[in-house]
Design a protein around this motif. Structure first.
Motif, PDB file in Angstrom:
ATOM      1  N   TYR A  40       0.833  -1.206   0.000  1.00 56.42           N
ATOM      2  CA  TYR A  40       0.000   0.000   0.000  1.00 56.42           C
ATOM      3  C   TYR A  40       0.869   1.258   0.000  1.00 56.42           C
ATOM      4  O   TYR A  40       0.603   2.212  -0.751  1.00 56.42           O
ATOM      5  CB  TYR A  40      -0.920   0.002   1.220  1.00 56.42           C
ATOM      6  CG  TYR A  40      -1.821   1.210   1.296  1.00 56.42           C
ATOM      7  CD1 TYR A  40      -2.992   1.273   0.564  1.00 56.42           C
ATOM      8  CD2 TYR A  40      -1.485   2.296   2.103  1.00 56.42           C
ATOM      9  CE1 TYR A  40      -3.813   2.392   0.612  1.00 56.42           C
ATOM     10  CE2 TYR A  40      -2.295   3.415   2.160  1.00 56.42           C
ATOM     11  CZ  TYR A  40      -3.454   3.461   1.417  1.00 56.42           C
ATOM     12  OH  TYR A  40      -4.264   4.577   1.461  1.00 56.42           O
ATOM     13  N   ASP A  41       1.911   1.267   0.820  1.00 59.07           N
ATOM     14  CA  ASP A  41       2.737   2.455   0.982  1.00 59.07           C
ATOM     15  C   ASP A  41       3.588   2.779  -0.231  1.00 59.07           C
ATOM     16  O   ASP A  41       3.915   3.939  -0.473  1.00 59.07           O
ATOM     17  CB  ASP A  41       3.665   2.288   2.193  1.00 59.07           C
ATOM     18  CG  ASP A  41       2.948   2.451   3.518  1.00 59.07           C
ATOM     19  OD1 ASP A  41       1.772   2.855   3.532  1.00 59.07           O
ATOM     20  OD2 ASP A  41       3.582   2.174   4.566  1.00 59.07           O
ATOM     21  N   THR A  42       3.994   1.760  -0.967  1.00 60.13           N
ATOM     22  CA  THR A  42       4.999   1.983  -2.006  1.00 60.13           C
ATOM     23  C   THR A  42       4.549   1.702  -3.433  1.00 60.13           C
ATOM     24  O   THR A  42       5.190   2.171  -4.377  1.00 60.13           O
ATOM     25  CB  THR A  42       6.239   1.112  -1.737  1.00 60.13           C
ATOM     26  OG1 THR A  42       5.877  -0.275  -1.839  1.00 60.13           O
ATOM     27  CG2 THR A  42       6.805   1.377  -0.348  1.00 60.13           C
ATOM     28  N   GLU A  43       3.463   0.960  -3.595  1.00 63.22           N
ATOM     29  CA  GLU A  43       3.176   0.454  -4.946  1.00 63.22           C
ATOM     30  C   GLU A  43       1.747   0.669  -5.408  1.00 63.22           C
ATOM     31  O   GLU A  43       1.524   1.120  -6.549  1.00 63.22           O
ATOM     32  CB  GLU A  43       3.516  -1.039  -4.992  1.00 63.22           C
ATOM     33  CG  GLU A  43       3.405  -1.670  -6.355  1.00 63.22           C
ATOM     34  CD  GLU A  43       3.891  -3.111  -6.367  1.00 63.22           C
ATOM     35  OE1 GLU A  43       3.634  -3.803  -7.372  1.00 63.22           O
ATOM     36  OE2 GLU A  43       4.516  -3.569  -5.377  1.00 63.22           O
ATOM     37  N   TRP A  44       0.773   0.328  -4.589  1.00 61.11           N
ATOM     38  CA  TRP A  44      -0.621   0.347  -5.042  1.00 61.11           C
ATOM     39  C   TRP A  44      -1.048   1.754  -5.433  1.00 61.11           C
ATOM     40  O   TRP A  44      -0.893   2.699  -4.673  1.00 61.11           O
ATOM     41  CB  TRP A  44      -1.537  -0.189  -3.941  1.00 61.11           C
ATOM     42  CG  TRP A  44      -2.965  -0.367  -4.371  1.00 61.11           C
ATOM     43  CD1 TRP A  44      -3.420  -1.260  -5.288  1.00 61.11           C
ATOM     44  CD2 TRP A  44      -4.109   0.347  -3.897  1.00 61.11           C
ATOM     45  NE1 TRP A  44      -4.792  -1.147  -5.415  1.00 61.11           N
ATOM     46  CE2 TRP A  44      -5.236  -0.174  -4.575  1.00 61.11           C
ATOM     47  CE3 TRP A  44      -4.279   1.370  -2.963  1.00 61.11           C
ATOM     48  CZ2 TRP A  44      -6.523   0.308  -4.344  1.00 61.11           C
ATOM     49  CZ3 TRP A  44      -5.563   1.848  -2.727  1.00 61.11           C
ATOM     50  CH2 TRP A  44      -6.673   1.316  -3.426  1.00 61.11           C
ATOM     51  N   GLY A  45      -1.559   1.876  -6.635  1.00 56.25           N
ATOM     52  CA  GLY A  45      -2.042   3.159  -7.117  1.00 56.25           C
ATOM     53  C   GLY A  45      -1.001   4.039  -7.770  1.00 56.25           C
ATOM     54  O   GLY A  45      -1.332   5.114  -8.290  1.00 56.25           O
ATOM     55  N   MET A  46       0.258   3.615  -7.766  1.00 57.80           N
ATOM     56  CA  MET A  46       1.290   4.386  -8.461  1.00 57.80           C
ATOM     57  C   MET A  46       1.249   4.051  -9.949  1.00 57.80           C
ATOM     58  O   MET A  46       1.009   2.899 -10.335  1.00 57.80           O
ATOM     59  CB  MET A  46       2.669   4.076  -7.878  1.00 57.80           C
ATOM     60  CG  MET A  46       2.808   4.498  -6.418  1.00 57.80           C
ATOM     61  SD  MET A  46       2.484   6.264  -6.152  1.00 57.80           S
ATOM     62  CE  MET A  46       3.941   6.984  -6.938  1.00 57.80           C
ATOM     63  N   PRO A  47       1.463   5.045 -10.811  1.00 62.57           N
ATOM     64  CA  PRO A  47       1.311   4.819 -12.256  1.00 62.57           C
ATOM     65  C   PRO A  47       2.235   3.729 -12.796  1.00 62.57           C
ATOM     66  O   PRO A  47       3.421   3.700 -12.482  1.00 62.57           O
ATOM     67  CB  PRO A  47       1.665   6.180 -12.866  1.00 62.57           C
ATOM     68  CG  PRO A  47       1.419   7.162 -11.765  1.00 62.57           C
ATOM     69  CD  PRO A  47       1.781   6.445 -10.488  1.00 62.57           C
ATOM     70  N   VAL A  48       1.654   2.829 -13.573  1.00 60.45           N
ATOM     71  CA  VAL A  48       2.406   1.803 -14.296  1.00 60.45           C
ATOM     72  C   VAL A  48       2.069   2.002 -15.765  1.00 60.45           C
ATOM     73  O   VAL A  48       0.910   1.891 -16.159  1.00 60.45           O
ATOM     74  CB  VAL A  48       2.023   0.378 -13.846  1.00 60.45           C
ATOM     75  CG1 VAL A  48       2.779  -0.670 -14.666  1.00 60.45           C
ATOM     76  CG2 VAL A  48       2.284   0.199 -12.361  1.00 60.45           C
ATOM     77  N   ARG A  49       3.057   2.302 -16.584  1.00 59.73           N
ATOM     78  CA  ARG A  49       2.795   2.672 -17.972  1.00 59.73           C
ATOM     79  C   ARG A  49       3.579   1.837 -18.980  1.00 59.73           C
ATOM     80  O   ARG A  49       3.578   2.134 -20.174  1.00 59.73           O
ATOM     81  CB  ARG A  49       3.111   4.150 -18.195  1.00 59.73           C
ATOM     82  CG  ARG A  49       2.242   5.096 -17.337  1.00 59.73           C
ATOM     83  CD  ARG A  49       2.570   6.550 -17.637  1.00 59.73           C
ATOM     84  NE  ARG A  49       1.824   7.481 -16.807  1.00 59.73           N
ATOM     85  CZ  ARG A  49       0.636   7.993 -17.095  1.00 59.73           C
ATOM     86  NH1 ARG A  49       0.039   7.629 -18.224  1.00 59.73           N
ATOM     87  NH2 ARG A  49       0.045   8.848 -16.291  1.00 59.73           N
ATOM     88  N   ASP A  50       4.254   0.794 -18.519  1.00 63.15           N
ATOM     89  CA  ASP A  50       4.983  -0.060 -19.447  1.00 63.15           C
ATOM     90  C   ASP A  50       4.196  -1.321 -19.732  1.00 63.15           C
ATOM     91  O   ASP A  50       3.439  -1.798 -18.880  1.00 63.15           O
ATOM     92  CB  ASP A  50       6.365  -0.402 -18.898  1.00 63.15           C
ATOM     93  CG  ASP A  50       6.289  -1.260 -17.638  1.00 63.15           C
ATOM     94  OD1 ASP A  50       5.871  -0.716 -16.592  1.00 63.15           O
ATOM     95  OD2 ASP A  50       6.615  -2.462 -17.693  1.00 63.15           O
ATOM     96  N   GLU A  51       4.366  -1.880 -20.904  1.00 62.93           N
ATOM     97  CA  GLU A  51       3.582  -3.030 -21.342  1.00 62.93           C
ATOM     98  C   GLU A  51       3.725  -4.221 -20.409  1.00 62.93           C
ATOM     99  O   GLU A  51       2.723  -4.816 -20.000  1.00 62.93           O
ATOM    100  CB  GLU A  51       4.006  -3.436 -22.759  1.00 62.93           C
ATOM    101  CG  GLU A  51       3.222  -4.625 -23.306  1.00 62.93           C
ATOM    102  CD  GLU A  51       3.855  -5.194 -24.565  1.00 62.93           C
ATOM    103  OE1 GLU A  51       3.242  -5.037 -25.640  1.00 62.93           O
ATOM    104  OE2 GLU A  51       4.967  -5.783 -24.472  1.00 62.93           O
ATOM    105  N   ARG A  52       4.959  -4.583 -20.063  1.00 66.02           N
ATOM    106  CA  ARG A  52       5.150  -5.759 -19.223  1.00 66.02           C
ATOM    107  C   ARG A  52       4.543  -5.546 -17.843  1.00 66.02           C
ATOM    108  O   ARG A  52       3.923  -6.452 -17.286  1.00 66.02           O
ATOM    109  CB  ARG A  52       6.629  -6.110 -19.092  1.00 66.02           C
ATOM    110  CG  ARG A  52       6.861  -7.422 -18.346  1.00 66.02           C
ATOM    111  CD  ARG A  52       8.317  -7.763 -18.125  1.00 66.02           C
ATOM    112  NE  ARG A  52       9.036  -8.013 -19.358  1.00 66.02           N
ATOM    113  CZ  ARG A  52      10.197  -8.668 -19.428  1.00 66.02           C
ATOM    114  NH1 ARG A  52      10.747  -9.156 -18.330  1.00 66.02           N
ATOM    115  NH2 ARG A  52      10.811  -8.829 -20.585  1.00 66.02           N
ATOM    116  N   GLY A  53       4.702  -4.349 -17.296  1.00 63.74           N
ATOM    117  CA  GLY A  53       4.135  -4.066 -15.987  1.00 63.74           C
ATOM    118  C   GLY A  53       2.624  -4.164 -15.978  1.00 63.74           C
ATOM    119  O   GLY A  53       2.024  -4.708 -15.039  1.00 63.74           O
ATOM    120  N   VAL A  54       1.989  -3.651 -17.033  1.00 66.51           N
ATOM    121  CA  VAL A  54       0.528  -3.725 -17.115  1.00 66.51           C
ATOM    122  C   VAL A  54       0.077  -5.167 -17.332  1.00 66.51           C
ATOM    123  O   VAL A  54      -0.897  -5.622 -16.728  1.00 66.51           O
ATOM    124  CB  VAL A  54       0.000  -2.806 -18.238  1.00 66.51           C
ATOM    125  CG1 VAL A  54      -1.506  -3.008 -18.442  1.00 66.51           C
ATOM    126  CG2 VAL A  54       0.288  -1.340 -17.905  1.00 66.51           C
TER     127      VAL A  54
END
Length: 212
Positions: A40-54
């Protein structure tokens, strides 16, 4: 709530938040389990815009269906190994031997339909690169709404939206599966397309996509 959380945390009045020993307000689901709190603190809701990440997040949201997110998060390292880092080109080429390997892997969720969906979605991800709207990341982000919810309690957080329904339908037309509107809304939350951090949370507005 754990004994530690009970001793060190208090519920923020009327907001459905828990203020921890560090003075930071989080929703109840992220207030006790260290793994969920860090996510929650570091990752959830932070923008992910690369194909593999999505693609990875779309795949994990599909595996989460019917299970807790904590279960998926604990298994994520094993998922990444099993699915070759969620490289769409590699996963799209999986055959029967890979299917057998995955279904025998106790480190992941051994659901045949979900495993097959991941392989199919990898192929659809590769094919989507030829789409005028761009690759999977660009395609998903094109469904970002004009506004975001402003929930004060967890009960006010939507589970679907017109945009998640539209994204679901669009992805299905492109050959994706296990992409229902509820799953797609969870994906939009995880990727930062919407900000459903509760008002008063220390993470509200932290993505830079939406104002607090």
């Amino acid at each position: 709530m754990s004994d530690e959380a009970s001793a060190t945390g208090r519920e923020a009045r009327g907001e459905g938040l828990v203020v921890g020993a560090d003075g930071l307000a989080r929703p109840t689901w992220a207030a006790t389990d260290p793994l969920l709190r860090d996510y929650y603190d570091t990752e959830w809701g932070m923008p992910v815009r690369d194909e593999r990440g999505v693609f990875e997040r779309l795949s994990l949201e599909a595996f989460q269906s019917g299970l807790s997110w904590a279960t998926i998060l604990r298994k994520r390292p094993a998922f990444r190994v099993a699915f070759d880092g969620f490289d769409p080109d590699v996963v799209a080429g999986y055959g029967e031997a890979d299917l057998a390997r995955l279904l025998a892997d106790a480190g992941i969720v051994r659901n045949r339909a979900k495993v097959l969906a991941t392989v199919r979605n990898a192929a659809a991800t590769v094919a989507l690169r030829e789409d005028p709207d761009g690759d999977l990341a660009a395609f998903v982000w094109s469904f970002r709404p004009a506004d975001t919810p402003r929930p004060r309690t967890q009960h006010e957080v939507p589970t679907t939206s017109p945009e998640s329904l539209a994204l679901s339908k669009a992805l299905k037309r492109k050959g994706f599966t296990f992409v229902g509107p509820t799953t797609m809304y969870a994906l939009m939350e995880a990727l930062g397309l919407v900000d459903t951090h509760l008002l008063g949370s220390h993470r509200r507005g932290s993505s830079g996509v939406w104002p607090s």
